[in-house]
Design a protein around this motif. Structure first.
Motif, PDB file in Angstrom:
ATOM      1  N   ALA A 106       0.830  -1.206   0.000  1.00 21.51           N
ATOM      2  CA  ALA A 106       0.000   0.000   0.000  1.00 21.51           C
ATOM      3  C   ALA A 106       0.864   1.255   0.000  1.00 21.51           C
ATOM      4  O   ALA A 106       0.593   2.217  -0.727  1.00 21.51           O
ATOM      5  N   GLY A 107       1.926   1.266   0.824  1.00 25.28           N
ATOM      6  CA  GLY A 107       2.815   2.425   0.851  1.00 25.28           C
ATOM      7  C   GLY A 107       3.490   2.657  -0.481  1.00 25.28           C
ATOM      8  O   GLY A 107       3.575   3.791  -0.971  1.00 25.28           O
ATOM      9  N   CYS A 108       3.943   1.585  -1.107  1.00 21.75           N
ATOM     10  CA  CYS A 108       4.604   1.702  -2.416  1.00 21.75           C
ATOM     11  C   CYS A 108       3.646   2.275  -3.448  1.00 21.75           C
ATOM     12  O   CYS A 108       3.980   3.210  -4.175  1.00 21.75           O
ATOM     13  N   VAL A 109       2.438   1.730  -3.507  1.00 23.66           N
ATOM     14  CA  VAL A 109       1.450   2.149  -4.511  1.00 23.66           C
ATOM     15  C   VAL A 109       1.022   3.595  -4.301  1.00 23.66           C
ATOM     16  O   VAL A 109       0.960   4.390  -5.243  1.00 23.66           O
ATOM     17  N   VAL A 110       0.733   3.956  -3.068  1.00 18.17           N
ATOM     18  CA  VAL A 110       0.228   5.302  -2.791  1.00 18.17           C
ATOM     19  C   VAL A 110       1.280   6.360  -3.103  1.00 18.17           C
ATOM     20  O   VAL A 110       0.989   7.389  -3.723  1.00 18.17           O
ATOM     21  N   TYR A 111       2.521   6.139  -2.686  1.00 15.62           N
ATOM     22  CA  TYR A 111       3.557   7.137  -2.949  1.00 15.62           C
ATOM     23  C   TYR A 111       3.921   7.203  -4.435  1.00 15.62           C
ATOM     24  O   TYR A 111       4.317   8.246  -4.931  1.00 15.62           O
ATOM     25  N   LEU A 112       3.761   6.106  -5.150  1.00 14.86           N
ATOM     26  CA  LEU A 112       4.003   6.142  -6.592  1.00 14.86           C
ATOM     27  C   LEU A 112       3.008   7.038  -7.315  1.00 14.86           C
ATOM     28  O   LEU A 112       3.332   7.670  -8.312  1.00 14.86           O
ATOM     29  N   THR A 113       1.781   7.076  -6.816  1.00 17.25           N
ATOM     30  CA  THR A 113       0.700   7.779  -7.519  1.00 17.25           C
ATOM     31  C   THR A 113       0.270   9.059  -6.829  1.00 17.25           C
ATOM     32  O   THR A 113      -0.749   9.642  -7.184  1.00 17.25           O
ATOM     33  N   SER A 114       1.026   9.499  -5.824  1.00 14.91           N
ATOM     34  CA  SER A 114       0.702  10.753  -5.141  1.00 14.91           C
ATOM     35  C   SER A 114       1.609  11.853  -5.667  1.00 14.91           C
ATOM     36  O   SER A 114       2.811  11.852  -5.406  1.00 14.91           O
ATOM     37  N   ALA A 115       1.046  12.807  -6.406  1.00 12.55           N
ATOM     38  CA  ALA A 115       1.842  13.859  -7.042  1.00 12.55           C
ATOM     39  C   ALA A 115       2.615  14.679  -6.019  1.00 12.55           C
ATOM     40  O   ALA A 115       3.744  15.092  -6.255  1.00 12.55           O
ATOM     41  N   ARG A 116       2.022  14.911  -4.840  1.00 16.68           N
ATOM     42  CA  ARG A 116       2.698  15.779  -3.872  1.00 16.68           C
ATOM     43  C   ARG A 116       3.906  15.094  -3.235  1.00 16.68           C
ATOM     44  O   ARG A 116       4.686  15.737  -2.555  1.00 16.68           O
ATOM     45  N   HIS A 117       4.039  13.798  -3.453  1.00 14.96           N
ATOM     46  CA  HIS A 117       5.189  13.094  -2.892  1.00 14.96           C
ATOM     47  C   HIS A 117       6.236  12.769  -3.943  1.00 14.96           C
ATOM     48  O   HIS A 117       7.209  12.116  -3.650  1.00 14.96           O
TER      49      HIS A 117
END
Length: 505
Positions: free
Chosen positions: A453-464
């Protein structure tokens, strides 16, 4: 042994099970068993039966009964009694093949619970004179009886119940069954049991459990059969209805402290504050069948997320992925490339070294992870040549951001059974103040899904996403540094697919 009494008579008879079920406090259970086995009732008993089943008593014995009962309602005592009675009174060897031994099984949610049930059953055969000498041999999971019946008590597993003719299956606390290799252990185990019941006339399935969330096998049986003239009997009763010896003050205190939990524990109500996090359909749509891992591809920029552990109890996990354009070229997809899990016990330093080797093989020099023991984790990865960055999102926030990506198909997951199981087991809980949290269920695990979940979310979060230095498209147009997704000039599909790094001069 003479012709045995019916199960209700045996429950009362002092030469049978009577010494364990004395007094009026067991009258409620006696009435429930009368309903299940179609034993005649008095008018008062019929009225009581309607209060716990919302139907008239069945005209014929039920081959399947589900009892949804509050905590300390006598469930284990009744489950072990039914198992012992059915095993001791079996006389249908003519229905079996030569040498075939029918099985009475009691499946529990964990080994400790299974052992309690086994000790109860064994106690009946050791202390009832009529059963003297019936135990011929003890086994690792139970014992064999002189009438050809085997009794076994074990944890729930659909693998362990295949291949035997089943005389009776007692499913204990099914609402709380967990299996690291299955997202639906209750359903899979129940389906595996049914063929074994087919070869023995009048074989039985009895599920006895406190309720939990509004999903799973127990809830589906309640939804489909409670209050209906069905061949499957479902009864539902608060603790004190079937065990009036429990003080009301204990229940009142629990209700005042946590009404939602106490309503399930003591009042036998399915919880409204706990729900499934994501649907099976959404997960299936995001999973690439039979793809266990993806190799590194030159020119692709990879990211990773780690869920650290001290090595004594929880697993330590790592997920690696990359971002790419969808087929319609209109959105970004988070692609999972590799997942690693090191199960406890293990050396944390050895685990970090193993993960660092994998990270470097994907040209990754920095990894994000949760804030668990951030200092030692950071130092360990630094020694291994990897920078460790603590995530600025909590686990519940990461799960919150993961859900819309799953539901919209913006994730491409690996076909990893433990990942799927943990993902489908996640629960959304609503606190008394209305705040939601997302976590694994009691007794469950979420180590693998945490890192994914952490990998996926940070991959697709523009602000990160990292802010690059001055970047230019191949056409020479500068890219907006504050918002790399916006360009001052056109950019080709190849530039997007290759990532911003390959679009730099």
């Amino acid at each position: 042994m003479s012709a045995p009494p019916n199960i209700v008579e045996a429950m009362t008879d002092p030469e049978w099970f009577g010494p364990w079920f004395q007094g009026e406090s067991w009258d409620g259970w006696r009435t429930v068993l009368k309903g299940m086995f179609a034993v005649p009732m008095t008018d008062d008993e019929r009225a009581f039966f309607r209060t716990v089943s919302e139907r008239d008593p069945p005209a014929e014995p039920s081959r399947e009964m589900w009892a949804i009962v509050g905590r300390r309602g006598g469930k284990d005592s009744i489950a072990s009694f039914i198992a012992a009675y059915i095993a001791a009174t079996f006389s249908g060897q003519d229905k079996l093949r030569p040498g075939e031994r029918p099985l009475v099984m009691s499946l529990a949610c964990d080994r400790d619970q299974a052992r309690i049930c086994l000790n109860y059953i064994k106690g009946y055969f050791e202390q009832i004179d009529l059963f003297a000498g019936m135990i011929e041999r003890e086994t690792q999971t139970g014992f064999e009886l002189s009438n050809g019946v085997d009794i076994a008590v074990a944890t729930n597993s659909f693998r362990s119940v295949r291949g035997r003719p089943i005389l009776a299956a007692i499913l204990d606390e099914t609402a709380f069954w967990r299996d690291e290799s299955s997202a639906n252990p209750d359903v899979e185990t129940f389906n595996a049991i049914k063929p074994g019941l087919a070869s023995i006339p009048n074989s039985l399935v009895i599920g006895i459990s406190s309720p939990y969330r509004r999903s799973g096998l127990l809830f589906s049986k309640f939804r489909d059969h409670f209050g209906k003239a069905s061949k499957t009997l479902v009864v539902k009763a608060p603790t004190r209805v079937l065990n009036p010896t429990i003080p009301q003050t204990i229940i009142d205190e629990a209700m005042a402290e946590d009404p939602a939990a106490a309503s399930a524990e003591w009042m036998a109500e399915f919880r409204n504050d706990v729900s499934a996090f994501v649907s099976q359909e959404a997960v299936d749509a995001c999973t690439s069948p039979d793809v266990l891992e993806r190799p590194r591809v030159d020119g692709v920029k990879y990211s990773a997320f780690v869920d650290p552990s001290g090595g004594s109890s929880d697993s330590m996990t790592l997920a690696i992925g990359h971002s790419q354009l969808s087929e319609d070229k209109k959105r970004s997809i988070a692609v999972l490339d590799a997942v690693r899990e090191i199960r406890a016990p293990f050396s944390p330093d050895d685990a970090v070294a193993e993960f660092a080797t994998l990270l470097k093989s994907y040209a990754i020099r920095s990894v994000r992870g949760d804030r668990y023991g951030a200092e030692w984790v950071s130092q360990s990865f630094k020694k291994a040549g990897i920078e460790y960055k603590a995530a600025d999102l909590s686990k519940s926030e990461i799960y919150r951001d993961l859900l819309p990506r799953l539901n919209s198909g913006e994730v491409d997951l690996l076909d990893n059974r433990r990942l799927t199981t943990q993902l489908l087991s996640l629960e959304r809980r609503t606190a008394r103040g209305g705040r939601d949290s997302i976590d694994h269920p009691p007794g469950g695990k979420d180590d693998v899904v945490n890192s994914v979940a952490g990998c996926v979310v940070y991959l697709t979060s523009a602000r990160h996403q990292p802010v690059y230095p001055a970047m230019y498209s191949w056409s020479g147009q500068p890219i907006n540094r504050k918002n790399p997704s916006r360009f001052d000039g056109p950019i080709t599909e190849g530039e997007l697919a290759g990532g911003y790094a390959t679009a730099m001069r």
